[in-house]
Structures are given as C-alpha cells and as structure tokens.
Design an enzyme around this catalytic site. Structure first.
Site, PDB file in Angstrom:
ATOM      1  N   SER A  16     -12.336  -1.321  13.624  1.00  0.00           N
ATOM      2  CA  SER A  16     -13.505  -0.766  14.330  1.00  0.00           C
ATOM      3  C   SER A  16     -13.134   0.527  15.064  1.00  0.00           C
ATOM      4  CB  SER A  16     -14.116  -1.793  15.287  1.00  0.00           C
ATOM      5  OG  SER A  16     -13.232  -2.075  16.350  1.00  0.00           O
ATOM      6  N   ASN A 110      -1.172   5.464  20.202  1.00  0.00           N
ATOM      7  CA  ASN A 110      -1.512   4.046  20.050  1.00  0.00           C
ATOM      8  C   ASN A 110      -2.579   3.682  21.071  1.00  0.00           C
ATOM      9  OD1 ASN A 110      -1.261   1.309  19.148  1.00  0.00           O
ATOM     10  ND2 ASN A 110      -0.052   0.857  20.977  1.00  0.00           N
ATOM     11  N   HIS A 112      -3.927   0.346  23.192  1.00  0.00           N
ATOM     12  CA  HIS A 112      -3.482  -1.001  23.556  1.00  0.00           C
ATOM     13  C   HIS A 112      -4.525  -1.624  24.490  1.00  0.00           C
ATOM     14  CE1 HIS A 112      -0.716  -4.276  24.189  1.00  0.00           C
ATOM     15  NE2 HIS A 112      -0.984  -4.190  25.480  1.00  0.00           N
ATOM     16  N   SER A 139      -5.588   1.214  27.211  1.00  0.00           N
ATOM     17  CA  SER A 139      -4.747   2.389  27.434  1.00  0.00           C
ATOM     18  C   SER A 139      -4.492   3.065  26.098  1.00  0.00           C
ATOM     19  CB  SER A 139      -3.396   1.984  28.027  1.00  0.00           C
ATOM     20  OG  SER A 139      -3.564   1.229  29.203  1.00  0.00           O
ATOM     21  N   ASP A 148       4.786  -0.344  23.571  1.00  0.00           N
ATOM     22  CA  ASP A 148       3.655  -0.143  24.502  1.00  0.00           C
ATOM     23  C   ASP A 148       4.114   0.562  25.781  1.00  0.00           C
ATOM     24  OD1 ASP A 148       2.005  -1.514  22.691  1.00  0.00           O
ATOM     25  OD2 ASP A 148       2.438  -3.443  23.615  1.00  0.00           O
TER      26      ASP A 148
HETATM   27  C1  GAR Z   1      -7.925  -3.161  19.407  1.00  0.00           C
HETATM   28  O1  GAR Z   1      -8.480  -3.894  20.471  1.00  0.00           O
HETATM   29  C2  GAR Z   1      -6.617  -2.529  19.820  1.00  0.00           C
HETATM   30  O2  GAR Z   1      -6.578  -2.168  21.182  1.00  0.00           O
HETATM   31  C3  GAR Z   1      -5.648  -3.631  19.540  1.00  0.00           C
HETATM   32  O3  GAR Z   1      -6.090  -4.217  18.346  1.00  0.00           O
HETATM   33  C4  GAR Z   1      -7.504  -4.103  18.283  1.00  0.00           C
HETATM   34  C5  GAR Z   1      -7.869  -3.559  16.917  1.00  0.00           C
HETATM   35  O4  GAR Z   1      -9.253  -3.594  16.709  1.00  0.00           O
HETATM   36  N1  GAR Z   1      -4.309  -3.129  19.412  1.00  0.00           N
HETATM   37  C6  GAR Z   1      -3.237  -3.797  19.807  1.00  0.00           C
HETATM   38  O5  GAR Z   1      -3.280  -4.906  20.280  1.00  0.00           O
HETATM   39  C7  GAR Z   1      -1.924  -3.053  19.614  1.00  0.00           C
HETATM   40  N2  GAR Z   1      -0.895  -3.634  20.402  1.00  0.00           N
HETATM   41  P1  GAR Z   1      -9.895  -2.844  15.464  1.00  0.00           P
HETATM   42  O6  GAR Z   1      -9.086  -3.262  14.225  1.00  0.00           O
HETATM   43  O7  GAR Z   1     -11.297  -3.343  15.384  1.00  0.00           O
HETATM   44  O8  GAR Z   1      -9.805  -1.374  15.709  1.00  0.00           O
END
Ligand code: GAR
Length: 217
Positions: A16, A110, A112, A139, A148
């Site tokens: 997303s 990235n 997070h 973040s 991170d």
């Molecule tokens: C997001 O919430 C992102 O912050 C997290 O994964 C999700 C991906 O959502 N990332 C982490 O946890 C990285 N350590 P998406 O696939 O719908 O973009």
C-alpha cells in the site's frame, strides 16, 4: 530539462505504501520515475500493483538463497543494472547485510511503523498498546547498517485510544504512512534531502530532530 530521479521500490507484501508512491508519481510525473519493483516474496500483492502501473517487476525469492550475503548480492546486481538514484524500502521485511546498506548509504530510505527509537523490529503496534503509550506513529529514515537505526527524517504521530486494537492502530498508522512516504520521496527527488555523515539534512539544514508531519498539516 532536469532528469527525473530513478527509483527502485522493494516490497514483501501488500504494497500500500508502494501504491501511494505510484499515485504521487502519476499526479506529478516530472518528479521521479519508478523503474523497478522487487519483491522477495513471489505472491506479494505489491507486484500486482506495480504491474497494473506498467512498472517492471522482479522476484528475488530469499528462500532460494543460501544466506543473506548471496541474496543481497543478487538484489544489488538487479538494482545496479537499472542505475537507480534511490531505493525505497516499502514493507520490505528482510534484514540487510552491512555491505548492502553501505553500498547504498544516503540513497536508501525505509519506513518503520513506530516512533523510533521506540520499538525497532516487529509487532510495533502491539508493543505500543501493551506499554500503555498514548502516542504511536511512523518514522522514515535513511538506512544504515544498524537495523531501524539510521537518521530519522520524518515522523507522524497518531493517538492511541483505549479502544484501539493492534488492527485499528495499524490502520491509523497506515493512513499517515501514505501521506508521509510520497512527501519524503519527493524531497529526495528534488535534491532537498541528503545524508551527510550520520545526519539527515533537509533544505540545507541539519535535522537535529525529525520533521513532524502533524506540524505540516
Ligand atoms: C508498513 O506499515 C511499514 O511501515 C511496515 O510494513 C508495512 C507495509 O505495508 N514496515 C516495517 O515493518 C519495516 N520494518 P504495505 O505493504 O501495505 O506498504
């Protein structure tokens, strides 16, 4: 004419955030070009989102590699072939080797789902609720070898309500992520955002504290 920055986006799942960055690009085509989307998981929905937007995709299935080094080597080869200016990790759930992160120092972002330095790693929403926090968020940071742990550029806060569950909180954070990530990618694409030493700089000012998205709205 200035050349558009070439971006590779790495995903592992739903994508997303990738979608938000694609839509921002479509609304502002002069800003940047997404030249490649890579997933370490063959069935990641993010690949479908990229294909729907006519973006080149590649699967590099981490289960087919003996170790992190050989996986990262293949990843690096695929990215470098496309001569990209920026790598955007958008829900890319792999720990990267030091060599890989150093190769792209200052060129990799990235997102997070926590207010770093709180809650590095996994299950951030659950951990924030269990700790009784009143605020949570996201973040966006430059990637450095420390997991991170790179300099934070921007954060967005959301309130934790007593009724929030892990799912409702994740949803609130996601909404803010979709506002935040395209903005930071735009800053980078416009040359406004840099990593100098171990500090993020925006508009030629050192970010001693991250930008708070809530203050910009
Ligand atoms: C997001 O919430 C992102 O912050 C997290 O994964 C999700 C991906 O959502 N990332 C982490 O946890 C990285 N350590 P998406 O696939 O719908 O973009």
């Amino acid at each position: 004419m200035t050349t558009r920055k070439r971006i590779a986006v790495l995903v592992s799942g739903n994508g997303s955030n990738l979608q938000a960055i694609i839509e921002h690009q479509q609304a502002h085509p002069h800003l940047y070009e997404i030249v490649l989307v890579i997933s370490n998981r063959p069935n990641a929905y993010g690949l479908v989102r990229a294909q729907n937007a006519n973006i080149k995709t590649k699967v590099i299935d981490h289960t087919m590699y003996e170790n992190r080094e050989s996986f990262d080597k293949e990843l690096q080869k695929s990215i470098d072939e496309m001569e990209v200016d920026l790598i955007v990790l958008a829900g890319f759930m792999r720990i990267l080797t030091t060599g890989f992160t150093e190769h792209y120092l200052g060129k990799m972002l990235n997102i997070h789902p926590s207010l770093l330095p709180k809650y590095t790693g996994l299950h951030t929403h659950k951990r924030a609720i269990e700790a009784g926090d009143k605020k949570h968020g996201l973040s966006i940071h430059f990637v450095t070898p420390e997991l991170d742990g790179g300099p934070v550029i921007l954060q967005a806060e959301v309130d934790i309500d007593p009724k929030d569950t892990e799912e409702t909180l994740a949803e609130k954070v996601h909404i803010q992520e979709h506002n935040a990530y395209p903005l930071v990618v735009e800053w980078f694409a416009k040359g406004k955002l840099l990593l100098k030493g171990n500090q993020a700089w925006l508009n030629q000012k050192c970010l001693n504290t991250p930008v708070l998205l809530n203050d910009l709205n």
